[in-house]
Design a protein around this motif. Structure first.
Motif, PDB file in Angstrom:
ATOM      1  N   MET A   1      41.501  31.915  40.533  1.00 17.72           N
ATOM      2  CA  MET A   1      41.096  31.504  39.198  1.00 17.72           C
ATOM      3  C   MET A   1      42.089  32.075  38.187  1.00 17.72           C
ATOM      4  N   LYS A   2      42.349  31.296  37.121  1.00 14.81           N
ATOM      5  CA  LYS A   2      43.271  31.705  36.063  1.00 14.81           C
ATOM      6  C   LYS A   2      42.575  31.545  34.714  1.00 14.81           C
ATOM      7  N   THR A   3      43.162  32.161  33.698  1.00 11.87           N
ATOM      8  CA  THR A   3      42.649  32.040  32.340  1.00 11.87           C
ATOM      9  C   THR A   3      43.677  31.314  31.490  1.00 11.87           C
ATOM     10  N   LEU A   4      43.242  30.225  30.850  1.00 10.84           N
ATOM     11  CA  LEU A   4      44.086  29.513  29.900  1.00 10.84           C
ATOM     12  C   LEU A   4      43.977  30.201  28.551  1.00 10.84           C
ATOM     13  N   VAL A   5      45.109  30.335  27.869  1.00  8.10           N
ATOM     14  CA  VAL A   5      45.122  30.830  26.496  1.00  8.10           C
ATOM     15  C   VAL A   5      45.464  29.627  25.631  1.00  8.10           C
ATOM     16  N   ILE A  16      47.332  33.040  32.111  1.00 10.01           N
ATOM     17  CA  ILE A  16      47.369  34.423  32.588  1.00 10.01           C
ATOM     18  C   ILE A  16      46.436  34.589  33.778  1.00 10.01           C
ATOM     19  N   LYS A  17      46.557  35.755  34.451  1.00 12.76           N
ATOM     20  CA  LYS A  17      45.611  36.077  35.513  1.00 12.76           C
ATOM     21  C   LYS A  17      44.220  36.115  34.905  1.00 12.76           C
ATOM     22  N   GLN A  18      43.231  35.862  35.714  1.00 16.48           N
ATOM     23  CA  GLN A  18      41.863  35.799  35.208  1.00 16.48           C
ATOM     24  C   GLN A  18      41.495  37.068  34.449  1.00 16.48           C
ATOM     25  N   ARG A  19      41.113  36.875  33.201  1.00 13.85           N
ATOM     26  CA  ARG A  19      40.631  37.926  32.308  1.00 13.85           C
ATOM     27  C   ARG A  19      41.579  39.121  32.164  1.00 13.85           C
ATOM     28  N   LYS A  47      51.617  39.237  30.400  1.00 17.45           N
ATOM     29  CA  LYS A  47      52.692  38.662  29.584  1.00 17.45           C
ATOM     30  C   LYS A  47      53.291  39.713  28.643  1.00 17.45           C
ATOM     31  N   ASN A  48      52.614  40.850  28.507  1.00 14.20           N
ATOM     32  CA  ASN A  48      53.045  41.940  27.627  1.00 14.20           C
ATOM     33  C   ASN A  48      53.279  41.432  26.204  1.00 14.20           C
ATOM     34  N   MET A  49      52.281  40.694  25.683  1.00 14.99           N
ATOM     35  CA  MET A  49      52.375  40.157  24.329  1.00 14.99           C
ATOM     36  C   MET A  49      51.006  40.159  23.680  1.00 14.99           C
ATOM     37  N   ILE A  50      51.021  40.073  22.362  1.00 15.31           N
ATOM     38  CA  ILE A  50      49.785  40.003  21.593  1.00 15.31           C
ATOM     39  C   ILE A  50      49.717  38.637  20.923  1.00 15.31           C
ATOM     40  N   VAL A  51      48.538  38.013  21.021  1.00 13.20           N
ATOM     41  CA  VAL A  51      48.309  36.713  20.394  1.00 13.20           C
ATOM     42  C   VAL A  51      47.192  36.853  19.367  1.00 13.20           C
ATOM     43  N   PRO A  52      47.071  35.894  18.453  1.00 12.47           N
ATOM     44  CA  PRO A  52      46.012  35.960  17.440  1.00 12.47           C
ATOM     45  C   PRO A  52      44.611  35.945  18.059  1.00 12.47           C
ATOM     46  N   THR A  53      43.682  36.587  17.374  1.00 11.99           N
ATOM     47  CA  THR A  53      42.296  36.619  17.856  1.00 11.99           C
ATOM     48  C   THR A  53      41.654  35.243  17.840  1.00 11.99           C
ATOM     49  N   GLU A  54      42.225  34.303  17.076  1.00 15.54           N
ATOM     50  CA  GLU A  54      41.670  32.945  17.012  1.00 15.54           C
ATOM     51  C   GLU A  54      41.947  32.135  18.274  1.00 15.54           C
ATOM     52  N   TYR A  55      42.859  32.602  19.113  1.00 14.60           N
ATOM     53  CA  TYR A  55      43.145  31.879  20.352  1.00 14.60           C
ATOM     54  C   TYR A  55      41.908  31.877  21.240  1.00 14.60           C
ATOM     55  N   ILE A  56      41.814  30.853  22.061  1.00 21.24           N
ATOM     56  CA  ILE A  56      40.626  30.621  22.895  1.00 21.24           C
ATOM     57  C   ILE A  56      40.986  30.920  24.343  1.00 21.24           C
ATOM     58  N   PHE A  57      40.098  31.597  25.061  1.00 20.78           N
ATOM     59  CA  PHE A  57      40.330  31.975  26.452  1.00 20.78           C
ATOM     60  C   PHE A  57      39.323  31.245  27.331  1.00 20.78           C
ATOM     61  N   VAL A  58      39.861  30.483  28.295  1.00 26.91           N
ATOM     62  CA  VAL A  58      39.007  29.675  29.169  1.00 26.91           C
ATOM     63  C   VAL A  58      39.421  29.907  30.617  1.00 26.91           C
ATOM     64  N   ASP A  59      38.462  30.261  31.457  1.00 24.56           N
ATOM     65  CA  ASP A  59      38.730  30.422  32.890  1.00 24.56           C
ATOM     66  C   ASP A  59      38.664  29.066  33.571  1.00 24.56           C
ATOM     67  N   VAL A  60      39.659  28.789  34.423  1.00 26.83           N
ATOM     68  CA  VAL A  60      39.687  27.540  35.186  1.00 26.83           C
ATOM     69  C   VAL A  60      39.971  27.863  36.652  1.00 26.83           C
ATOM     70  N   GLU A  61      39.454  27.037  37.519  1.00 31.32           N
ATOM     71  CA  GLU A  61      39.677  27.204  38.956  1.00 31.32           C
ATOM     72  C   GLU A  61      41.110  26.881  39.336  1.00 31.32           C
ATOM     73  N   ASP A  62      41.623  25.810  38.718  1.00 26.23           N
ATOM     74  CA  ASP A  62      42.871  25.240  39.199  1.00 26.23           C
ATOM     75  C   ASP A  62      43.560  24.519  38.046  1.00 26.23           C
ATOM     76  N   ILE A  63      44.875  24.486  38.089  1.00 27.20           N
ATOM     77  CA  ILE A  63      45.651  23.765  37.078  1.00 27.20           C
ATOM     78  C   ILE A  63      46.397  22.647  37.802  1.00 27.20           C
ATOM     79  N   PRO A  64      46.167  21.405  37.405  1.00 31.25           N
ATOM     80  CA  PRO A  64      46.819  20.279  38.092  1.00 31.25           C
ATOM     81  C   PRO A  64      48.343  20.357  38.004  1.00 31.25           C
ATOM     82  N   ASP A  65      49.009  19.829  39.013  1.00 33.87           N
ATOM     83  CA  ASP A  65      50.475  19.739  38.985  1.00 33.87           C
ATOM     84  C   ASP A  65      50.895  18.925  37.782  1.00 33.87           C
ATOM     85  N   GLY A  66      51.981  19.333  37.163  1.00 36.12           N
ATOM     86  CA  GLY A  66      52.518  18.601  36.027  1.00 36.12           C
ATOM     87  C   GLY A  66      51.999  19.057  34.677  1.00 36.12           C
TER      88      GLY A  66
END
Length: 127
Positions: A1-5, A16-19, A47-66
């Motif tokens: 599982m991965k986390t989308l930012v 990123i890696k999950q959570r 990623k060793n970076m800071i993003v705005p607090t307004e960004y949304i974090f969503v866990d997904v099982e899989d990311i399609p190719d492409g």
């Protein structure tokens, strides 16, 4: 599982890696972990970076190719979809030249508008 930012407009900023993130603020000139309500940003550990607090974090099982960051969006109800504002980057010298010409034209239009407004101010023609 991965986390989308996701950016606020749902465009995928990175994956990123999950959570693998935590909220941070500044204490004594250093970033320190904190609660979400006190945060000034979110530290992405792998990623060793800071993003705005307004960004949304969503866990997904899989990311399609492409699926590419910056080009695709994600919504839980719609899944992955192409960003409607996405434009393919220039790939040939001709396309690159055309893109530069468009940018130069836009810059010229902005400069002319600013000059016009300044002239009106100088001549007291503004309303």
């Amino acid at each position: 599982m991965k986390t989308l930012v996701l950016q606020e407009n749902r465009v995928i900023f990175t994956v990123i890696k999950q959570r693998a993130y935590h909220y941070v603020n500044v204490q004594d000139g250093e970033y320190a972990e904190c609660q979400k309500e006190d945060a000034i940003g979110v530290f992405l550990e792998d990623k060793n970076m800071i993003v705005p607090t307004e960004y949304i974090f969503v866990d997904v099982e899989d990311i399609p190719d492409g699926v590419v960051t910056g080009k695709y969006c994600y919504a839980e109800e719609d899944g992955f979809y192409l960003d409607p504002n996405w434009k393919e980057p220039p790939r040939t010298p001709e396309q690159l030249d055309e893109a530069f010409n468009e940018m130069n034209l836009h810059q010229t239009e902005v400069e002319l508008d600013v000059d016009f407004r300044l002239s009106n101010l100088e001549l007291n023609l503004h309303k």
